[in-house]
Design an enzyme around this catalytic site. Structure first.
Site, PDB file in Angstrom:
ATOM      1  N   SER A 141       0.852  -1.183   0.000  1.00 44.50           N
ATOM      2  CA  SER A 141       0.000   0.000   0.000  1.00 44.50           C
ATOM      3  C   SER A 141       0.887   1.233   0.000  1.00 44.50           C
ATOM      4  O   SER A 141       2.015   1.199   0.509  1.00 44.50           O
ATOM      5  CB  SER A 141      -0.901   0.028   1.251  1.00 44.50           C
ATOM      6  OG  SER A 141      -1.560   1.278   1.381  1.00 44.50           O
ATOM      7  N   TYR A 154      -2.050  -0.980  10.401  1.00 41.79           N
ATOM      8  CA  TYR A 154      -2.117  -1.193   8.951  1.00 41.79           C
ATOM      9  C   TYR A 154      -0.796  -0.809   8.292  1.00 41.79           C
ATOM     10  O   TYR A 154      -0.260  -1.555   7.464  1.00 41.79           O
ATOM     11  CB  TYR A 154      -3.260  -0.372   8.371  1.00 41.79           C
ATOM     12  CG  TYR A 154      -3.536  -0.625   6.910  1.00 41.79           C
ATOM     13  CD1 TYR A 154      -4.363  -1.670   6.507  1.00 41.79           C
ATOM     14  CD2 TYR A 154      -2.975   0.180   5.919  1.00 41.79           C
ATOM     15  CE1 TYR A 154      -4.624  -1.913   5.174  1.00 41.79           C
ATOM     16  CE2 TYR A 154      -3.234  -0.052   4.576  1.00 41.79           C
ATOM     17  CZ  TYR A 154      -4.062  -1.090   4.212  1.00 41.79           C
ATOM     18  OH  TYR A 154      -4.308  -1.323   2.888  1.00 41.79           O
TER      19      TYR A 154
END
Length: 255
Positions: A141, A154
């Site tokens: 990401s 995350y």
């Protein structure tokens, strides 16, 4: 001479970016195995994406090693081979609240799914990928390299994915190539299992804040996956490809 289609296993492939990748690779002639924890979404994929009997759905939790081993076994028995692995499964909600309120169980579950899952899938897929000189694509990401507040769990998992990618590339080469993709904002609303019949258009502000002029679509990621697992990318391994419309290169100052 007709050549058997190559086989790719996509974790988290029943909706979102993973479903977009599955649809794209089916269109390109691949045999596709979707591994996902959501059985209802998986069944929907079989109904929507299965025109040629080249799609298999396996229900499994990538964070549970016995289920991973069973999924790899089922996939290879069905297809006879494994040519590519796309580690896409993950808990996508990045915000977990202030760090002092983040429960250890919530932190650990994100690590288990987002980071341990790709490790386990790679571990058990490697013997099959060696036979085909295949490749692995890990979904990281843009949050691996930039952050918003309250996203520690995350961000940590996606940063770990980038590091895992180059470590695997060095350990497994030259037989197996390993790369990562770091998506930015990808609009997956139409690719969810409970997607509305009509998806409300994004605003001009949403699109115009991107140097590329628009928010990303699953096809933007899927086309890169198709390239990375193809022979054309044979000189590319250990890399993290950021696909974010240019946002990570944009200076933003408050005025």
């Amino acid at each position: 001479m007709n050549q058997e289609p190559r086989t790719v296993l996509i974790t988290g492939g029943a909706q979102g970016i993973g479903k977009g990748i599955a649809a794209y690779l089916l269109h390109k002639g691949w045999r596709v195995v979707i591994c996902d924890l959501d059985a209802r979404a998986g069944q929907r994929c079989l109904e929507e994406l299965e025109p040629t009997h080249r799609l298999l759905f396996i229900e499994a939790d990538v964070a549970v090693e016995d289920e991973v081993k069973a999924a790899i076994r089922q996939a290879t028995e069905w297809s006879g081979q494994l040519d590519a692995l796309v580690n896409n499964a993950g808990i996508a909600d990045p915000e977990t609240g202030p760090i002092e309120e983040l429960d250890l169980a919530d932190w650990q579950r994100r690590l288990d799914v987002n980071l341990t899952g790709p490790f386990l899938m790679s571990k058990h897929a490697v013997p099959h990928l060696r036979k085909t000189r295949g490749s692995i694509v890990n979904m990281a990401s843009s949050r691996a390299i930039q952050s918003e507040p309250n996203t520690e769990a995350y961000a940590a998992t996606k940063g770990g994915i980038v590091a895992l990618t180059h470590a695997l590339a060095i350990s497994l080469g030259p037989e197996i190539r390993v790369n990562a993709i770091s998506p930015g904002w990808i609009d997956v609303r139409a690719w969810q299992v409970d997607a509305p019949a009509e998806v409300e258009p994004l605003s001009e502000t949403d699109h115009n804040q991107h140097p590329a002029g628009r928010v990303g679509q699953p096809e933007d990621i899927a086309s890169m996956v198709a390239y990375l697992i193809s022979p054309e990318a044979g000189f590319m391994t250990g890399q993290n490809v950021v696909i974010d419309g240019g946002m990570t290169r944009k200076m933003i100052y408050e005025e």
